[in-house]
Design a protein around this motif. Structure first.
Motif, PDB file in Angstrom:
ATOM      1  N   ILE A  47     -20.488  -2.072   5.751  1.00 32.68           N
ATOM      2  CA  ILE A  47     -20.587  -2.696   4.431  1.00 32.68           C
ATOM      3  C   ILE A  47     -19.383  -3.596   4.165  1.00 32.68           C
ATOM      4  N   SER A  48     -19.590  -4.557   3.299  1.00 33.53           N
ATOM      5  CA  SER A  48     -18.488  -5.409   2.820  1.00 33.53           C
ATOM      6  C   SER A  48     -18.242  -5.027   1.375  1.00 33.53           C
ATOM      7  N   PHE A  49     -16.978  -4.953   1.023  1.00 36.52           N
ATOM      8  CA  PHE A  49     -16.614  -4.488  -0.315  1.00 36.52           C
ATOM      9  C   PHE A  49     -15.341  -5.166  -0.774  1.00 36.52           C
ATOM     10  N   TYR A  50     -15.141  -5.144  -2.088  1.00 34.81           N
ATOM     11  CA  TYR A  50     -13.899  -5.668  -2.655  1.00 34.81           C
ATOM     12  C   TYR A  50     -12.828  -4.606  -2.537  1.00 34.81           C
ATOM     13  N   VAL A  53      -5.374  -5.592  -1.977  1.00 37.03           N
ATOM     14  CA  VAL A  53      -4.294  -5.441  -0.999  1.00 37.03           C
ATOM     15  C   VAL A  53      -3.135  -6.306  -1.470  1.00 37.03           C
ATOM     16  N   ASN A  54      -1.979  -5.680  -1.660  1.00 39.30           N
ATOM     17  CA  ASN A  54      -0.777  -6.373  -2.141  1.00 39.30           C
ATOM     18  C   ASN A  54      -1.056  -7.171  -3.421  1.00 39.30           C
ATOM     19  N   GLY A  55      -1.814  -6.585  -4.316  1.00 37.50           N
ATOM     20  CA  GLY A  55      -2.104  -7.229  -5.601  1.00 37.50           C
ATOM     21  C   GLY A  55      -3.144  -8.336  -5.539  1.00 37.50           C
ATOM     22  N   ARG A  56      -3.743  -8.533  -4.377  1.00 38.81           N
ATOM     23  CA  ARG A  56      -4.733  -9.588  -4.192  1.00 38.81           C
ATOM     24  C   ARG A  56      -6.090  -8.966  -3.868  1.00 38.81           C
ATOM     25  N   ARG A  57      -7.126  -9.423  -4.577  1.00 39.72           N
ATOM     26  CA  ARG A  57      -8.467  -8.890  -4.335  1.00 39.72           C
ATOM     27  C   ARG A  57      -9.089  -9.628  -3.142  1.00 39.72           C
ATOM     28  N   ILE A  58      -9.447  -8.858  -2.123  1.00 44.70           N
ATOM     29  CA  ILE A  58     -10.016  -9.441  -0.907  1.00 44.70           C
ATOM     30  C   ILE A  58     -11.362  -8.782  -0.602  1.00 44.70           C
ATOM     31  N   ILE A  59     -12.064  -9.351   0.369  1.00 44.40           N
ATOM     32  CA  ILE A  59     -13.295  -8.745   0.869  1.00 44.40           C
ATOM     33  C   ILE A  59     -12.977  -8.116   2.212  1.00 44.40           C
ATOM     34  N   ASN A  60     -13.368  -6.860   2.367  1.00 42.47           N
ATOM     35  CA  ASN A  60     -13.139  -6.135   3.609  1.00 42.47           C
ATOM     36  C   ASN A  60     -14.484  -5.609   4.093  1.00 42.47           C
ATOM     37  N   SER A  61     -14.599  -5.367   5.380  1.00 42.28           N
ATOM     38  CA  SER A  61     -15.838  -4.836   5.958  1.00 42.28           C
ATOM     39  C   SER A  61     -15.488  -3.707   6.898  1.00 42.28           C
ATOM     40  N   HIS A  62     -16.020  -2.507   6.603  1.00 42.45           N
ATOM     41  CA  HIS A  62     -15.814  -1.332   7.442  1.00 42.45           C
ATOM     42  C   HIS A  62     -17.108  -0.533   7.524  1.00 42.45           C
ATOM     43  N   ARG A  63     -17.113   0.421   8.447  1.00 41.26           N
ATOM     44  CA  ARG A  63     -18.288   1.266   8.663  1.00 41.26           C
ATOM     45  C   ARG A  63     -18.244   2.477   7.722  1.00 41.26           C
ATOM     46  N   VAL A  87      -9.402   7.190   8.616  1.00 44.14           N
ATOM     47  CA  VAL A  87     -10.346   6.962   7.523  1.00 44.14           C
ATOM     48  C   VAL A  87      -9.592   6.210   6.434  1.00 44.14           C
ATOM     49  N   ASP A  88     -10.252   5.232   5.794  1.00 43.22           N
ATOM     50  CA  ASP A  88      -9.603   4.444   4.742  1.00 43.22           C
ATOM     51  C   ASP A  88      -9.064   5.365   3.656  1.00 43.22           C
ATOM     52  N   SER A  89      -7.879   5.042   3.147  1.00 45.16           N
ATOM     53  CA  SER A  89      -7.225   5.901   2.157  1.00 45.16           C
ATOM     54  C   SER A  89      -7.955   5.929   0.818  1.00 45.16           C
ATOM     55  N   HIS A  90      -8.699   4.883   0.514  1.00 46.47           N
ATOM     56  CA  HIS A  90      -9.458   4.859  -0.740  1.00 46.47           C
ATOM     57  C   HIS A  90     -10.948   4.878  -0.442  1.00 46.47           C
ATOM     58  N   SER A  91     -11.665   5.655  -1.219  1.00 49.03           N
ATOM     59  CA  SER A  91     -13.125   5.624  -1.085  1.00 49.03           C
ATOM     60  C   SER A  91     -13.638   4.367  -1.776  1.00 49.03           C
ATOM     61  N   ARG A  92     -14.801   3.928  -1.377  1.00 43.63           N
ATOM     62  CA  ARG A  92     -15.388   2.695  -1.922  1.00 43.63           C
ATOM     63  C   ARG A  92     -16.334   3.054  -3.044  1.00 43.63           C
ATOM     64  N   ARG A  93     -15.997   2.561  -4.224  1.00 39.48           N
ATOM     65  CA  ARG A  93     -16.868   2.807  -5.375  1.00 39.48           C
ATOM     66  C   ARG A  93     -18.141   1.981  -5.237  1.00 39.48           C
ATOM     67  N   PHE A  94     -19.186   2.486  -5.818  1.00 41.46           N
ATOM     68  CA  PHE A  94     -20.500   1.855  -5.775  1.00 41.46           C
ATOM     69  C   PHE A  94     -20.437   0.404  -6.232  1.00 41.46           C
ATOM     70  N   GLU A  95     -19.718   0.131  -7.312  1.00 42.03           N
ATOM     71  CA  GLU A  95     -19.659  -1.228  -7.876  1.00 42.03           C
ATOM     72  C   GLU A  95     -18.808  -2.191  -7.039  1.00 42.03           C
ATOM     73  N   ASP A  96     -17.978  -1.661  -6.128  1.00 41.80           N
ATOM     74  CA  ASP A  96     -17.159  -2.526  -5.271  1.00 41.80           C
ATOM     75  C   ASP A  96     -17.916  -3.018  -4.033  1.00 41.80           C
ATOM     76  N   VAL A  97     -19.038  -2.397  -3.723  1.00 39.20           N
ATOM     77  CA  VAL A  97     -19.821  -2.773  -2.552  1.00 39.20           C
ATOM     78  C   VAL A  97     -20.544  -4.087  -2.838  1.00 39.20           C
ATOM     79  N   ILE A  98     -20.362  -5.056  -1.929  1.00 41.97           N
ATOM     80  CA  ILE A  98     -21.006  -6.370  -2.054  1.00 41.97           C
ATOM     81  C   ILE A  98     -22.331  -6.366  -1.316  1.00 41.97           C
ATOM     82  N   GLY A  99     -22.295  -5.920  -0.056  1.00 43.78           N
ATOM     83  CA  GLY A  99     -23.512  -5.955   0.740  1.00 43.78           C
ATOM     84  C   GLY A  99     -23.326  -5.313   2.087  1.00 43.78           C
TER      85      GLY A  99
END
Length: 187
Positions: A47-50, A53-63, A87-99
Motif C-alpha cells: 500500500i501507499s500511504f501518507y 518524516v522530518n516534519g514533511r508529509r511524504i508518500i511511502n509504500s510498504h507491504r 516493522v514500521d514504528s507507526h501503524s498506518r491509520r485507515f485515513e492515511d492509506v492512499i491506495g
C-alpha cells in the motif's frame, strides 16, 4: 488520473526478494482506493500511504504484515521488504492509506526524480519551453517579413502596370510593350 497515481520510488526500503519488491528509481502505479476498497486490503498487499518524516508529509509504500481491527477503526501494520528491515514504528491509520500498488516499472522513476532536481527542471522543462517560445518568435518574424515582401512586390507590380497604362495612353510607348504578363495570364 482516472483513479490511478504514479509515484517515483526514492528509497530502497522495498528492495527485497519478493516477486513484487522494487528498487529505488522504480515508477509505481497506485490504484486509489475508496473507503470500501480499503476494507478489502489484506496481509501481503503493498500500500501507499501518507507519512510524516522530518516534519514533511511524504508518500511511502510498504507491504502490509498485519491488519488490526480496533473497533470502528482499522489499522495496518507495514514493513519494507529489504532484508533485516524492522516493522514500521507507526501503524498506518485507515485515513492515511492512499491506495494499493498494482504495477511497477524499474528505472522509469529515475526520470521523474531527475526532473525534480534543479538541473533536471532546467534541462527537461525550462530549456524546451524557451526553445519553443524562440521558435514561435522566429516564425512570427519570418511570416511578417514574408508578408511585407509580398506586399512590396504587389505594390511594385501595380505601380508598373499603372505606369505602362499611362505611357500607352499618352502614346509614348507602343501598345504591345508590357503586355507579355497579360498574355500569360490569359493563357
Amino acid at each position: 488520473l482516472f483513479g490511478t497515481a504514479f509515484v517515483a520510488v526514492e528509497s530502497d526500503s522495498m528492495a527485497g526478494s519478493e516477486k513484487d519488491s522494487f528498487q529505488r528509481g522504480a515508477l509505481l502505479k497506485i490504484d486509489i482506493l475508496s473507503e470500501m476498497e480499503k476494507y478489502e486490503l489484506k496481509e501481503g498487499d503493498i500500500i501507499s500511504f501518507y507519512e510524516t518524516v522530518n516534519g514533511r508529509r511524504i508518500i511511502n509504500s510498504h507491504r502490509i504484515v498485519d491488519v488490526w481491527n480496533k473497533g470502528a477503526s482499522t489499522v495496518f501494520i507495514t514493513k519494507g521488504d529489504k532484508e533485516g528491515a524492522p516493522v514500521d514504528s507507526h501503524s498506518r491509520r485507515f485515513e492515511d492509506v492512499i491506495g494499493k500498488v498494482t504495477a511497477c516499472t524499474d528505472g522509469l522513476g529515475n526520470v521523474f526524480l531527475f526532473i525534480r532536481t534543479g538541473t533536471g527542471f532546467v534541462v527537461c522543462i525550462l530549456l524546451p519551453c524557451l526553445l519553443l517560445v524562440s521558435y514561435c518568435v522566429y516564425d512570427l518574424v519570418h511570416t511578417v517579413r514574408m508578408q511585407k515582401n509580398a506586399e512590396k512586390e504587389s505594390d511594385k507590380e501595380k505601380l508598373k502596370e499603372e505606369l505602362l497604362k499611362e505611357l500607352r495612353a499618352e502614346g509614348k510607348i507602343p501598345f504591345e510593350i508590357g503586355m507579355e504578363n497579360e498574355k500569360k495570364e490569359e493563357k
